[in-house]
Design an enzyme around this catalytic site. Sequence first.
Site, mmCIF file in Angstrom:
data_model
loop_
_atom_site.group_PDB
_atom_site.id
_atom_site.type_symbol
_atom_site.label_atom_id
_atom_site.label_comp_id
_atom_site.label_asym_id
_atom_site.label_seq_id
_atom_site.Cartn_x
_atom_site.Cartn_y
_atom_site.Cartn_z
ATOM 1 C CD GLU A 180 -37.771 -25.067 -4.145
ATOM 2 O OE1 GLU A 180 -36.718 -24.405 -4.281
ATOM 3 O OE2 GLU A 180 -38.450 -25.040 -3.107
ATOM 4 C CG ASN A 228 -32.061 -18.550 -2.839
ATOM 5 O OD1 ASN A 228 -32.649 -18.388 -1.757
ATOM 6 N ND2 ASN A 228 -32.436 -19.447 -3.710
HETATM 7 N N1 HPA Z 1 -36.347 -22.550 -2.285
HETATM 8 C C1 HPA Z 1 -37.149 -22.816 -1.244
HETATM 9 N N2 HPA Z 1 -37.118 -22.156 -0.114
HETATM 10 C C2 HPA Z 1 -36.230 -21.154 -0.004
HETATM 11 C C3 HPA Z 1 -35.364 -20.821 -1.033
HETATM 12 C C4 HPA Z 1 -35.429 -21.555 -2.246
HETATM 13 O O1 HPA Z 1 -34.685 -21.318 -3.220
HETATM 14 N N3 HPA Z 1 -34.613 -19.777 -0.588
HETATM 15 C C5 HPA Z 1 -35.032 -19.496 0.661
HETATM 16 N N4 HPA Z 1 -36.008 -20.332 1.030
#
Ligand code: HPA
Length: 273
Positions: free
Chosen positions: A194, A236
């Site tokens: 995103e 994350n």
């Molecule tokens: N966004 C979308 N999908 C994900 C993310 C993210 O920050 N981290 C792990 N999969």
Amino acid sequence: MSNPLDDLNVDPFDIAAQAAKIIADKSGVEQHDIALTLGSGWAKAADLIGETIATISADELPGFRASKVVGHVSTIRSIALPNGKHALVLGARTHYYEGHGVRPVVHGVRTAAAAGAKIMILTNGAGGIKTSWAPGTPVLISDHINFTATSPIEGANFVDLTDLYALRLRDIARSVDASLDEGVYMQFRGPHYETPAEVQMAKAVGAHLVGMSTALEAIAARQSGMEVLGLSLATNLAAGISDSPLSHVEVLAAGKEAEPRISALLAQIVAKL
Ligand code: HPA
């Protein structure tokens, strides 16, 4: 190889029933009770929940597609749990961003339902919007926002999604680890991560986790009458929540680091179902 689900005249539930029959034949297990889809960071749970009875390659089952994502495996495992129940681990997840439409995305869930499973456990790696979730924090999914602009349900079939992520199952998970937090998962199409602006939008509309799976599968599970347990690993902080850029390699690394801990947690939860 062509996929029978690509033929829109074919009923996807028939293909799921065919795949379930092959699973029953190859495993010798007539009825599975629980099914699990293990996303980034969760795969080790398959080794911890019980004894593997059969490992079936995705390409032996009609409708399944071998995953092309690095770090994702493409097998279906039938596992005998210590409590006498049987679990089906779906290691062949097709993501919506792969561009094959929604049918293959939910085929594993439909196959699990056809194989008898009454509980669907969906796991994933996701970006966290809550800053208190350090990378590696497991989070229960309390609800979702489906931002894919599609549905696995075909036709005028108005399925209720209230309590989609069953409170009963979340309570069982919390009885294993009372510190488990919960949040709303928002499924984006991906495969790009995103933008920070999109993450701010997600936050404004009530999401706490952003990812690229799970919501469509949860809807299909509910359509098939299953109870759903959803678990995210916050790999994350979502884009812009922290200053660092996102990388798939780092997401996988966070998953690997957390894997023994969260897989053990999931195995303990499964033992109580
Ligand atoms: N966004 C979308 N999908 C994900 C993310 C993210 O920050 N981290 C792990 N999969």
